[in-house]
Design a protein around this motif. Sequence first.
Motif, PDB file in Angstrom:
ATOM      1  N   UNK A  55       0.820  -1.209   0.000  1.00  0.00           N
ATOM      2  CA  UNK A  55       0.000   0.000   0.000  1.00  0.00           C
ATOM      3  C   UNK A  55       0.854   1.260   0.000  1.00  0.00           C
ATOM      4  N   UNK A  56       2.165   1.113   0.166  1.00  0.00           N
ATOM      5  CA  UNK A  56       3.056   2.263   0.138  1.00  0.00           C
ATOM      6  C   UNK A  56       3.732   2.437  -1.212  1.00  0.00           C
ATOM      7  N   UNK A  57       3.415   1.563  -2.159  1.00  0.00           N
ATOM      8  CA  UNK A  57       4.052   1.674  -3.456  1.00  0.00           C
ATOM      9  C   UNK A  57       3.604   2.955  -4.154  1.00  0.00           C
ATOM     10  N   UNK A  58       4.493   3.610  -4.865  1.00  0.00           N
ATOM     11  CA  UNK A  58       4.102   4.795  -5.613  1.00  0.00           C
ATOM     12  C   UNK A  58       3.187   4.422  -6.769  1.00  0.00           C
ATOM     13  N   UNK A  59       2.309   5.332  -7.127  1.00  0.00           N
ATOM     14  CA  UNK A  59       1.369   5.094  -8.213  1.00  0.00           C
ATOM     15  C   UNK A  59       1.986   5.471  -9.544  1.00  0.00           C
ATOM     16  N   UNK A  60       1.730   4.657 -10.543  1.00  0.00           N
ATOM     17  CA  UNK A  60       2.182   4.992 -11.894  1.00  0.00           C
ATOM     18  C   UNK A  60       1.221   6.001 -12.507  1.00  0.00           C
ATOM     19  N   UNK A  61       1.626   6.579 -13.615  1.00  0.00           N
ATOM     20  CA  UNK A  61       0.742   7.504 -14.330  1.00  0.00           C
ATOM     21  C   UNK A  61      -0.538   6.796 -14.744  1.00  0.00           C
ATOM     22  N   UNK A  62      -0.439   5.509 -15.098  1.00  0.00           N
ATOM     23  CA  UNK A  62      -1.622   4.743 -15.501  1.00  0.00           C
ATOM     24  C   UNK A  62      -2.585   4.567 -14.331  1.00  0.00           C
ATOM     25  N   UNK A  63      -2.045   4.301 -13.134  1.00  0.00           N
ATOM     26  CA  UNK A  63      -2.883   4.187 -11.933  1.00  0.00           C
ATOM     27  C   UNK A  63      -3.680   5.478 -11.718  1.00  0.00           C
ATOM     28  N   UNK A  64      -2.973   6.593 -11.788  1.00  0.00           N
ATOM     29  CA  UNK A  64      -3.610   7.892 -11.547  1.00  0.00           C
ATOM     30  C   UNK A  64      -4.650   8.170 -12.619  1.00  0.00           C
ATOM     31  N   UNK A  65      -4.285   7.967 -13.893  1.00  0.00           N
ATOM     32  CA  UNK A  65      -5.192   8.256 -14.996  1.00  0.00           C
ATOM     33  C   UNK A  65      -6.444   7.402 -14.933  1.00  0.00           C
ATOM     34  N   UNK A  66      -6.278   6.108 -14.698  1.00  0.00           N
ATOM     35  CA  UNK A  66      -7.432   5.205 -14.665  1.00  0.00           C
ATOM     36  C   UNK A  66      -8.372   5.555 -13.517  1.00  0.00           C
ATOM     37  N   UNK A  67      -7.816   5.793 -12.329  1.00  0.00           N
ATOM     38  CA  UNK A  67      -8.651   6.067 -11.156  1.00  0.00           C
ATOM     39  C   UNK A  67      -9.404   7.380 -11.313  1.00  0.00           C
ATOM     40  N   UNK A  68      -8.701   8.406 -11.733  1.00  0.00           N
ATOM     41  CA  UNK A  68      -9.365   9.697 -11.924  1.00  0.00           C
ATOM     42  C   UNK A  68     -10.418   9.598 -13.018  1.00  0.00           C
ATOM     43  N   UNK A  69     -10.085   8.937 -14.111  1.00  0.00           N
ATOM     44  CA  UNK A  69     -11.029   8.813 -15.225  1.00  0.00           C
ATOM     45  C   UNK A  69     -12.268   8.036 -14.812  1.00  0.00           C
ATOM     46  N   UNK A  70     -12.065   6.935 -14.086  1.00  0.00           N
ATOM     47  CA  UNK A  70     -13.211   6.141 -13.642  1.00  0.00           C
ATOM     48  C   UNK A  70     -14.122   6.948 -12.724  1.00  0.00           C
ATOM     49  N   UNK A  71     -13.537   7.686 -11.797  1.00  0.00           N
ATOM     50  CA  UNK A  71     -14.347   8.485 -10.873  1.00  0.00           C
ATOM     51  C   UNK A  71     -15.134   9.560 -11.631  1.00  0.00           C
ATOM     52  N   UNK A  72     -14.455  10.304 -12.478  1.00  0.00           N
ATOM     53  CA  UNK A  72     -15.122  11.397 -13.198  1.00  0.00           C
ATOM     54  C   UNK A  72     -16.196  10.865 -14.139  1.00  0.00           C
ATOM     55  N   UNK A  73     -15.945   9.703 -14.763  1.00  0.00           N
ATOM     56  CA  UNK A  73     -16.930   9.102 -15.661  1.00  0.00           C
ATOM     57  C   UNK A  73     -18.160   8.632 -14.886  1.00  0.00           C
ATOM     58  N   UNK A  74     -17.939   7.974 -13.753  1.00  0.00           N
ATOM     59  CA  UNK A  74     -19.067   7.488 -12.948  1.00  0.00           C
ATOM     60  C   UNK A  74     -19.895   8.656 -12.425  1.00  0.00           C
ATOM     61  N   UNK A  75     -19.225   9.682 -11.931  1.00  0.00           N
ATOM     62  CA  UNK A  75     -19.948  10.854 -11.421  1.00  0.00           C
ATOM     63  C   UNK A  75     -20.749  11.514 -12.547  1.00  0.00           C
ATOM     64  N   UNK A  76     -20.144  11.647 -13.723  1.00  0.00           N
ATOM     65  CA  UNK A  76     -20.807  12.305 -14.849  1.00  0.00           C
ATOM     66  C   UNK A  76     -21.989  11.494 -15.369  1.00  0.00           C
ATOM     67  N   UNK A  77     -21.927  10.171 -15.230  1.00  0.00           N
ATOM     68  CA  UNK A  77     -23.018   9.318 -15.719  1.00  0.00           C
ATOM     69  C   UNK A  77     -24.166   9.222 -14.734  1.00  0.00           C
ATOM     70  N   UNK A  78     -24.000   9.802 -13.553  1.00  0.00           N
ATOM     71  CA  UNK A  78     -25.040   9.744 -12.529  1.00  0.00           C
ATOM     72  C   UNK A  78     -24.942   8.536 -11.630  1.00  0.00           C
ATOM     73  N   UNK A  79     -23.898   7.735 -11.783  1.00  0.00           N
ATOM     74  CA  UNK A  79     -23.721   6.545 -10.942  1.00  0.00           C
ATOM     75  C   UNK A  79     -22.903   6.924  -9.706  1.00  0.00           C
TER      76      UNK A  79
END
Length: 564
Positions: free
Chosen positions: A49-73
């Motif tokens: 849980x202390x491992x640094x996040x890759x750019x892909x980790x950050x991009x996927x997580x942010x994208x998933x959150x923003x997409x879910x929020x925008x879709x009303x889920x």
Amino acid sequence: MPMARGVKTGIIGAVFAGMLGVAGYGAYNIYSNLDGSSSGTKPAAVAGRDEPLSAKDVADTAADFLTAWSSGDDAKAAELTDSVQTATAALAEYRDKAGISKVTATAEPTDSATGSTATAGPTGAVVSFTVKATISYQGLAPKVWTYGSTLTVGRNTVGDPAVKWAPSVLEPDLKDGLSLVTGLATSPELDLVDRHGKIMTAEQYPGLTDVFTDLRKRYQDAKLGGTPGIETYVTNDAGELVKTLYVVKPGTNAKLKTTLDARIQAAAESAVKKYGQSGVTALDTRDGTILAMAANPPGGTNYALALQPPGSTFKIVTATALMTAPVTKDTPRLTPDSVSQCVDGYAPIGGKPYHNVTPNKQDATLSWDFSRSCNTGFIRLSKYLEPDSLTKTGEKYFGLVGDSRPWYTGTGTTDGSIPGGTGDEMTSEMIGQGRILMNTLNMASVAATVRDGRFHQPSILQDKDLIENRQTWNATPLPGQVRQNLMAMMKLTATNGTAAGLMTGMQQPYGAKTGSAEENKNDLPTGWFTAYSGDVAAAAMVMQGDHGNKSAGPIVADVLRAAR
């Protein structure tokens, strides 16, 4: 058909190109390269849980959150955070209380210089995004409110990438204990208008920035007409308005009628811009109402109201004390013709010596000393006054009583004071130094009192009944002959004294008094000037402006000419 995670990353993930070394729940060393592969040996002591996040980790997580929020889920969006229950409630409240029917949240474009807009924060990678929130409220046409916010991607307690939940994700002004609400505003917006009905704003008149802010705060809830609009705003747990964020439907603004004159205010704004750390106030001599007040620089210290020793402009009050001193066998009636030598270096018995900027004159009179601003000519006459004479004169004729009886002008002001004293303190106060403090409002009022013959308590509001704690003053009018003497000496100052040339072409009657006050021997004196012309009086102060006729004088002259 749902978009594949890899495809979605290809669309949004460019925003996060490049490796971001971010914190999870503890300190760690950055070891991943740009594509997320290992470029070094991972320390054995670092947990997953202390491992640094890759750019892909950050991009996927942010994208998933923003997409879910925008879709009303909202449920799915909440599951992508590190505090599912809290986020679920907050996302629901955001839509329900604020009347938001649709959200479109989009990550900011990639920065061409760095290849990413994500930055390292204390708990993860901070990602900026834009929200377009559609507000649908009680049958009104939907309105789209656009604003920016940020989220942070870190790790949750089991080590998975997650949005670190905070109320500010929804809107930057939200914090714990605050809510976003759409509804009827608590009160109408407030327009500030001048004495002629013209709307004035701080953008137009920046020298009034802090005064306008104060006026709105004081009178926002006063019964001044108008109708409140429909707004989206932040409230606290008590339901009190914290900040308005968006106007869904404007109301009808209320109007606070000030005594300001927009034309004179514009001249004051222009005049103070020529000098750093300067301020000016102008009054209607007939009733004490404030016509203009400006300070430079705007938004900082209000030098129109800052208290400073007023220097020789205070000699108006001192001359009044001398000419109204009780006549005894040892105290003659003092008049402008009373002789008082002007000799540099004069020191009262047991006191310090004083200096002049004027040449010595053995047969100088009080009038000559006044018009040429001779310090020692005034100091010589201190023997005819009591330790509290200046204090009593300031209170009786000019309303200068300091904190014991504030003026309550309608906005926040701090009134000047005349402490009085003995020895060097008394002689220093004779020439506006020592512990005497005044501001340009006070000294404009002194000049206005000379012009009208009676003190009028200054005010910035037309409706004085609105002013909390407003008091009625029964000031003693200046004795007729004393007033005539003061006007004659101020006229002489303007025509043949230290203010010569500055008042040329002014409306009659006119008169002036210059001043300078030394705060620090290593700095230039603070320049002062007060004057009246026609029915307008003004005073200005310029920090380190040298003698008043060089700095404060031109400011006052510009304001008085604009008032003609």
